[in-house]
Design an enzyme around this catalytic site. Structure first.
Site, PDB file in Angstrom:
ATOM      1  N   ARG A   1     118.997   4.906 -14.982  1.00 33.62           N
ATOM      2  CA  ARG A   1     118.679   3.522 -14.634  1.00 33.62           C
ATOM      3  C   ARG A   1     119.888   2.628 -14.887  1.00 33.62           C
ATOM      4  NH1 ARG A   1     113.776   1.538 -14.662  1.00 33.62           N
ATOM      5  NH2 ARG A   1     114.782   0.038 -13.294  1.00 33.62           N
TER       6      ARG A   1
ATOM      7  N   ARG B   1     112.015  -9.615 -12.067  1.00 29.87           N
ATOM      8  CA  ARG B   1     110.853  -8.717 -12.146  1.00 29.87           C
ATOM      9  C   ARG B   1     109.601  -9.571 -12.172  1.00 29.87           C
ATOM     10  NH1 ARG B   1     109.299  -3.694 -16.087  1.00 29.87           N
ATOM     11  NH2 ARG B   1     110.719  -2.726 -14.610  1.00 29.87           N
TER      12      ARG B   1
ATOM     13  N   ASP C   1     103.169   8.388 -12.081  1.00 31.62           N
ATOM     14  CA  ASP C   1     103.345   7.076 -12.707  1.00 31.62           C
ATOM     15  C   ASP C   1     102.007   6.707 -13.348  1.00 31.62           C
ATOM     16  OD1 ASP C   1     104.165   4.461 -13.335  1.00 31.62           O
ATOM     17  OD2 ASP C   1     103.786   3.693 -11.313  1.00 31.62           O
TER      18      ASP C   1
ATOM     19  N   CYS D   1     108.738   7.482 -13.859  1.00 29.00           N
ATOM     20  CA  CYS D   1     109.581   6.303 -14.081  1.00 29.00           C
ATOM     21  C   CYS D   1     109.511   5.829 -15.531  1.00 29.00           C
ATOM     22  CB  CYS D   1     109.181   5.189 -13.130  1.00 29.00           C
ATOM     23  SG  CYS D   1     107.426   4.785 -13.194  1.00 29.00           S
TER      24      CYS D   1
ATOM     25  N   GLN E   1     114.747   1.566  -9.546  1.00 26.05           N
ATOM     26  CA  GLN E   1     114.226   2.858 -10.025  1.00 26.05           C
ATOM     27  C   GLN E   1     114.551   3.956  -9.002  1.00 26.05           C
ATOM     28  OE1 GLN E   1     112.149   3.451 -13.023  1.00 26.05           O
ATOM     29  NE2 GLN E   1     112.741   5.535 -12.486  1.00 26.05           N
TER      30      GLN E   1
ATOM     31  N   HIS F   1     110.022  -0.932  -6.269  1.00 24.69           N
ATOM     32  CA  HIS F   1     110.838  -0.816  -7.483  1.00 24.69           C
ATOM     33  C   HIS F   1     112.172  -0.152  -7.089  1.00 24.69           C
ATOM     34  CE1 HIS F   1     111.876  -0.794 -11.565  1.00 24.69           C
ATOM     35  NE2 HIS F   1     111.050   0.096 -12.060  1.00 24.69           N
TER      36      HIS F   1
HETATM   37  N1  NVA Z   1     103.634   1.127 -11.529  1.00 23.56           N
HETATM   38  C1  NVA Z   1     104.197   0.726 -12.791  1.00 23.56           C
HETATM   39  C2  NVA Z   1     105.664   0.997 -12.843  1.00 23.56           C
HETATM   40  C3  NVA Z   1     106.311   0.713 -14.171  1.00 23.56           C
HETATM   41  C4  NVA Z   1     107.772   0.998 -14.184  1.00 23.56           C
HETATM   42  C5  NVA Z   1     103.908  -0.741 -13.018  1.00 23.56           C
HETATM   43  O1  NVA Z   1     104.075  -1.531 -12.084  1.00 23.56           O
HETATM   44  O2  NVA Z   1     103.475  -1.110 -14.117  1.00 23.56           O
HETATM   45  N1   CP Z   2     110.699   2.404 -15.372  1.00 23.27           N
HETATM   46  C1   CP Z   2     110.742   1.117 -15.723  1.00 23.27           C
HETATM   47  O1   CP Z   2     110.939   0.231 -14.901  1.00 23.27           O
HETATM   48  O2   CP Z   2     110.588   0.898 -17.047  1.00 23.27           O
HETATM   49  P1   CP Z   2     110.438  -0.524 -17.760  1.00 23.27           P
HETATM   50  O3   CP Z   2     109.115  -1.097 -17.325  1.00 23.27           O
HETATM   51  O4   CP Z   2     110.500  -0.221 -19.218  1.00 23.27           O
HETATM   52  O5   CP Z   2     111.571  -1.398 -17.316  1.00 23.27           O
END
Ligand code: NVA
Ligand code: CP
Length: 334
Positions: free
Chosen positions: A315, A106, A229, A270, A136, A133
């Site tokens: 998930r 990540r 989101d 998400c 997800q 993602h």
């Molecule tokens: N768009 C958000 C998704 C988190 C799961 C981020 O990148 O922070």
């Molecule tokens: N939805 C998601 O990816 O959550 P986290 O950032 O908690 O992993």
């Protein structure tokens, strides 16, 4: 279907049949888990979990799923590794590739996870980048399929920042699976035009459609799924909050937006979500800008239509399917 040895970097790399295979595998693994049937198919293996951004769901899902598959995990936190600071991605990939059977990453640009995958001799799984993602997406598709019994023909409306990882990924997922995707937001937040074009070509083959609209009425009309989101994603500077609140407030998922969707429509997110004042950032935003709810109202988040916690649980089952499929599913299961 054999996905052994494949990386899982973005949904664009997979056919609808391969995606369906992973969803079916996830559903099977979920059923086995509920029945207490062990699936320690990868005993003795180990996976590395690299997080250059924070996480609750994705990290926990990878850890629990890996343990359920019989594997050990090593978590590298956002500050706890040499990656990118003292050691290149190429070198890290080859070091970890010699110790682990799979690597989750990540982080920031998609180019980083692509490079990692290019150098690592083992499967690499994208746990979120700025652009995509994909784990997800499998959870979302499984949740929608469980709820409606199908994916084809479902209309999913995404409200908010549609040009980032979630908007991009949902557009790809819908195009692949024959669904109707609507990005309902201000023009500035529409997904990148080259990705829209690519998805349009896929949609032409699968019966999907893509709509980009600034009109909330048009965007939410007859939606089966209303999705949003956070307005500011991880890694973005705090300075953008003011602008985002101003520009995206008209696209908040509230009772009016839900009322314009189908009567049986569901709400998805998400997570994490800013829907009340029970978070530090939520409180700070309230003090600074005077709003207590952001991308979704508490009313919608807590309503019967909200399936966000089913989505979050999925998930784990879908990430387990990704690891199992790319590390190899035992013959007796197939
Ligand atoms: N768009 C958000 C998704 C988190 C799961 C981020 O990148 O922070
Ligand atoms: N939805 C998601 O990816 O959550 P986290 O950032 O908690 O992993």
């Amino acid at each position: 279907m054999d996905l052994k040895g494949r990386d899982f970097l973005k949904l664009l790399d997979f056919t609808p049949e391969e995606i369906t295979y992973m969803l079916d595998l996830a559903a099977d693994l979920k059923e086995k888990k509920k029945k207490g049937i062990l699936t320690e198919w990868h005993k003795g293996k180990n996976v590395a979990l690299i997080f250059e951004k924070t996480s609750t769901r994705t990290r926990c899902a990878f850890e629990v799923a890996a343990h359920d598959l019989g594997m050990g995990t090593t978590y590298l936190d956002p500050s706890g590794s040499q990656i990118g600071k003292k050691e290149s991605i190429a070198d890290t990939a080859r070091v970890l590739g010699g110790m682990f059977e799979g690597i989750e990453y990540r982080g920031f640009g998609q180019d980083i996870v692509d490079e990692l995958a290019g150098y690592a001799p083992v499967p690499v799984w994208n746990g979120l980048t700025n652009e995509f993602h994909p784990t997800q997406m499998l959870a979302d598709l499984l949740t929608i399929r469980e709820h409606f019994g199908r994916l084809e023909g479902i209309k999913l409306t995404y409200m908010g920042d549609a040009r980032y990882n979630m908007g991009n990924s949902l557009m790809v997922a819908c195009a692949k699976m024959g669904m109707h995707f609507a990005a309902c937001t201000s023009k500035k937040y529409f997904p990148d035009s080259s990705l829209v074009e690519e998805c349009g070509k896929i949609a032409a083959q699968t019966g999907a459609s893509i709509l980009l609209t600034e009109d909330v009425e048009e965007g939410t009309r007859d939606a089966d799924v209303v999705y949003t989101d956070v307005w500011v994603s991880m890694g973005e500077p705090d300075e953008v909050w003011e602008e985002r609140i101003r520009e995206l407030s008209p696209y908040q998922v509230n009772a009016a937006a839900m009322a314009n969707a189908k009567p049986e429509a569901v709400f998805m997110h998400c997570l994490p979500a800013f829907h009340d004042l029970k978070t530090k950032i939520g409180k700070e935003i309230k003090e600074k800008f005077g709003i207590g709810e952001m991308e979704v109202t508490d009313e919608v988040f807590e309503s019967e239509a909200s399936i966000v916690f089913e989505e979050a649980e999925n998930r784990m089952h879908t990430i387990k399917a990704v690891m199992a499929a790319t590390l190899g599913v035992p013959k007796e299961r197939e």
